[in-house]
Write an enzyme that holds these catalytic residues in place. Sequence first.
Site, PDB file in Angstrom:
ATOM      1  N   GLY A  11       0.587  -1.266   0.175  1.00 25.18           N
ATOM      2  CA  GLY A  11       0.350   0.168   0.029  1.00 25.18           C
ATOM      3  C   GLY A  11       1.001   1.257   0.134  1.00 25.18           C
ATOM      4  N   VAL A  23      17.515   7.868  -1.053  1.00 25.40           N
ATOM      5  CA  VAL A  23      17.913   6.863  -1.607  1.00 25.40           C
ATOM      6  C   VAL A  23      18.412   7.387  -3.724  1.00 25.40           C
ATOM      7  CG1 VAL A  23      17.230   5.057  -2.827  1.00 25.40           C
ATOM      8  CG2 VAL A  23      16.095   5.496  -0.656  1.00 25.40           C
ATOM      9  N   ARG A  72       1.107  -5.093  -5.370  1.00 28.55           N
ATOM     10  CA  ARG A  72       1.539  -6.144  -4.216  1.00 28.55           C
ATOM     11  C   ARG A  72       1.454  -7.615  -5.888  1.00 28.55           C
ATOM     12  NH1 ARG A  72      -3.247  -3.864  -0.821  1.00 28.55           N
ATOM     13  NH2 ARG A  72      -1.514  -3.100   1.102  1.00 28.55           N
ATOM     14  N   ASP A 103       5.765  -4.634   6.142  1.00 26.90           N
ATOM     15  CA  ASP A 103       7.150  -6.228   6.522  1.00 26.90           C
ATOM     16  C   ASP A 103       6.368  -6.893   5.268  1.00 26.90           C
ATOM     17  OD1 ASP A 103       3.896  -6.172   7.659  1.00 26.90           O
ATOM     18  OD2 ASP A 103       4.682  -7.443   9.694  1.00 26.90           O
ATOM     19  N   GLY A 104       5.391  -7.158   4.295  1.00 23.49           N
ATOM     20  CA  GLY A 104       5.659  -8.566   3.981  1.00 23.49           C
ATOM     21  C   GLY A 104       6.207  -8.374   2.383  1.00 23.49           C
ATOM     22  N   THR A 125       4.089   2.713   5.290  1.00 27.16           N
ATOM     23  CA  THR A 125       3.175   2.225   5.379  1.00 27.16           C
ATOM     24  C   THR A 125       2.833   3.133   6.786  1.00 27.16           C
ATOM     25  OG1 THR A 125       1.785   0.910   6.252  1.00 27.16           O
ATOM     26  CG2 THR A 125       3.945   0.263   7.139  1.00 27.16           C
ATOM     27  N   ASP A 127       0.207   2.424   8.138  1.00 25.23           N
ATOM     28  CA  ASP A 127      -0.549   1.662   9.618  1.00 25.23           C
ATOM     29  C   ASP A 127       0.376   1.507  11.157  1.00 25.23           C
ATOM     30  OD1 ASP A 127      -2.600   0.508   8.172  1.00 25.23           O
ATOM     31  OD2 ASP A 127      -1.160  -1.547   7.300  1.00 25.23           O
ATOM     32  N   ASP A 129       2.725  -0.525  12.139  1.00 24.17           N
ATOM     33  CA  ASP A 129       2.608  -1.702  12.500  1.00 24.17           C
ATOM     34  C   ASP A 129       3.565  -2.792  12.271  1.00 24.17           C
ATOM     35  OD1 ASP A 129       2.234  -1.676   9.886  1.00 24.17           O
ATOM     36  OD2 ASP A 129       0.594  -3.743   9.452  1.00 24.17           O
ATOM     37  N   ARG A 171      -4.917  -2.038   9.165  1.00 30.01           N
ATOM     38  CA  ARG A 171      -4.974  -4.003   9.220  1.00 30.01           C
ATOM     39  C   ARG A 171      -5.215  -4.387  10.542  1.00 30.01           C
ATOM     40  NH1 ARG A 171      -3.673  -6.202   4.600  1.00 30.01           N
ATOM     41  NH2 ARG A 171      -2.193  -4.083   3.696  1.00 30.01           N
ATOM     42  N   ALA A 186     -11.241  11.293  21.385  1.00 28.77           N
ATOM     43  CA  ALA A 186     -12.726  10.186  21.768  1.00 28.77           C
ATOM     44  C   ALA A 186     -13.623   9.907  22.796  1.00 28.77           C
ATOM     45  CB  ALA A 186     -12.413   9.114  20.385  1.00 28.77           C
ATOM     46  N   ARG A 211     -25.197  12.284  31.848  1.00 29.75           N
ATOM     47  CA  ARG A 211     -25.174  14.017  33.073  1.00 29.75           C
ATOM     48  C   ARG A 211     -25.248  14.822  31.499  1.00 29.75           C
ATOM     49  NH1 ARG A 211     -19.768  12.237  31.958  1.00 29.75           N
ATOM     50  NH2 ARG A 211     -18.927  14.031  30.375  1.00 29.75           N
ATOM     51  N   LYS A 213     -24.365  14.859  28.200  1.00 30.09           N
ATOM     52  CA  LYS A 213     -23.536  15.010  26.972  1.00 30.09           C
ATOM     53  C   LYS A 213     -24.109  15.015  25.566  1.00 30.09           C
ATOM     54  CE  LYS A 213     -18.649  14.053  26.198  1.00 30.09           C
ATOM     55  NZ  LYS A 213     -18.412  13.838  25.075  1.00 30.09           N
ATOM     56  N   HIS A 215     -22.717  14.331  22.135  1.00 28.31           N
ATOM     57  CA  HIS A 215     -22.925  13.894  21.026  1.00 28.31           C
ATOM     58  C   HIS A 215     -21.725  12.559  21.799  1.00 28.31           C
ATOM     59  CE1 HIS A 215     -20.652  17.143  21.303  1.00 28.31           C
ATOM     60  NE2 HIS A 215     -18.788  16.355  20.862  1.00 28.31           N
ATOM     61  N   ILE A 250      -9.051   7.881   1.383  1.00 24.21           N
ATOM     62  CA  ILE A 250      -8.692   9.514   2.186  1.00 24.21           C
ATOM     63  C   ILE A 250      -7.370   8.904   3.010  1.00 24.21           C
ATOM     64  CG2 ILE A 250     -10.953  10.733   1.291  1.00 24.21           C
ATOM     65  CD1 ILE A 250     -10.679  11.105   4.200  1.00 24.21           C
TER      66      ILE A 250
HETATM   67  O1  F6P Z   1      -1.341  -1.013   3.905  1.00 28.19           O
HETATM   68  C1  F6P Z   1      -2.237   0.252   4.274  1.00 28.19           C
HETATM   69  C2  F6P Z   1      -3.637  -0.735   3.988  1.00 28.19           C
HETATM   70  O2  F6P Z   1      -4.322   0.551   3.716  1.00 28.19           O
HETATM   71  C3  F6P Z   1      -4.274  -0.875   5.455  1.00 28.19           C
HETATM   72  O3  F6P Z   1      -4.160  -0.019   6.247  1.00 28.19           O
HETATM   73  C4  F6P Z   1      -5.801  -1.422   4.193  1.00 28.19           C
HETATM   74  O4  F6P Z   1      -5.915  -2.663   5.145  1.00 28.19           O
HETATM   75  C5  F6P Z   1      -5.067  -1.971   3.277  1.00 28.19           C
HETATM   76  O5  F6P Z   1      -3.838  -1.386   3.270  1.00 28.19           O
HETATM   77  C6  F6P Z   1      -6.012  -1.992   2.156  1.00 28.19           C
HETATM   78  O6  F6P Z   1      -5.088  -2.510   0.660  1.00 28.19           O
HETATM   79  P1  F6P Z   1      -5.303  -2.695  -0.673  1.00 28.19           P
HETATM   80  O7  F6P Z   1      -4.793  -1.400  -0.800  1.00 28.19           O
HETATM   81  O8  F6P Z   1      -5.208  -3.132  -0.892  1.00 28.19           O
HETATM   82  O9  F6P Z   1      -6.862  -1.875  -0.415  1.00 28.19           O
END
Ligand code: F6P
Length: 319
Positions: A11, A23, A72, A103-104, A125, A127, A129, A171, A186, A211, A213, A215, A250
Amino acid sequence: MKKIGVLTSGGDSPGMNAAIRAVVRKGIYHNLEVYGVKNGYQGLMEGNIVKMDLGSVGDIIQRGGTILFSARSEEFKTDEGQERAIEQMKKLGIDGLIVIGGDGSFRGAQKLTEKGYPCIGVPGTIDNDISGTDFTIGFDTSLNTIIEAVDKIRDTATSHERTYIIEVMGRDAGDLALWSGLAGGAESILIPEKKEDFSEIIDRLKRGHERGKKHSIILLAEGVGSGFDYGDRIEAETKLETRVTVLGYIQRGGSPSATDRVLASRLGARAVELLLKNQGGRMVGIQNNKLVDHAFDEVFTRDHSINEEMYQLSKELSI
Ligand code: F6P
């Protein structure tokens, strides 16, 4: 090391272009020839490779997406696919490769390293993650996009006295939801790393309503499940008007924040330095604002974890 390649994979994320620029420029600064591989590993197997010069990365530091395109590839996961990629690199005399992705993508980079082609991973990424780095390229920009949306949705939540569930990407990781939940004030944050008691969410919403609130905003990470399912359950149990917004793609686009541009520049340049030292099979990262690098094996075997202190704080601030 005389010739190196760079590709983006998986992604896209804001700041990938700044990393490519780093680079290419750092490589040329050290008298290397730098090649850009289009369409990730798919392009590597197909020989879709172009020589980069200083000008080829001009005017891109501020642009989202990736000028090298991304993909991918299932075929690259096979031995045959990897051999095809190596053939293409041999043809051009490319000695090492920098892979910007998640990491993939690093698993592919590890395979090439094992087959004699040193690869360095640069974490890109939204994420956040990946273990071994505090931040990935794109996370900060994505967070800011989410916050802008949360603030807007809050206006409508207030005007109409509604509960809003905002589903964000990530993800299997909850960082985007946790950070944006804390930054967006939130009431509840639902992330895959933490099993939240559903009745506790309901109680908190009801307590808030009692109390006065009017929303509420709930940040939900996609890894937890569908925002719409949660919306139905919450409306049924609280009898409060509930709406769901799935932010979607987005979160992946847009001009990178200053933080992401700086991070991408530092990580991209460090990746080149590692290749110059003939190192491969490693990922560069940032920890406590210091550049670090770790063997891919370490990155794969340790799970990225959320910041517990922040999670606890988010609960305390939303009582
Ligand atoms: O890894 C980035 C990400 O946007 C994730 O947050 C999401 O689950 C996934 O890619 C969506 O992947 P694709 O672009 O293949 O729909």
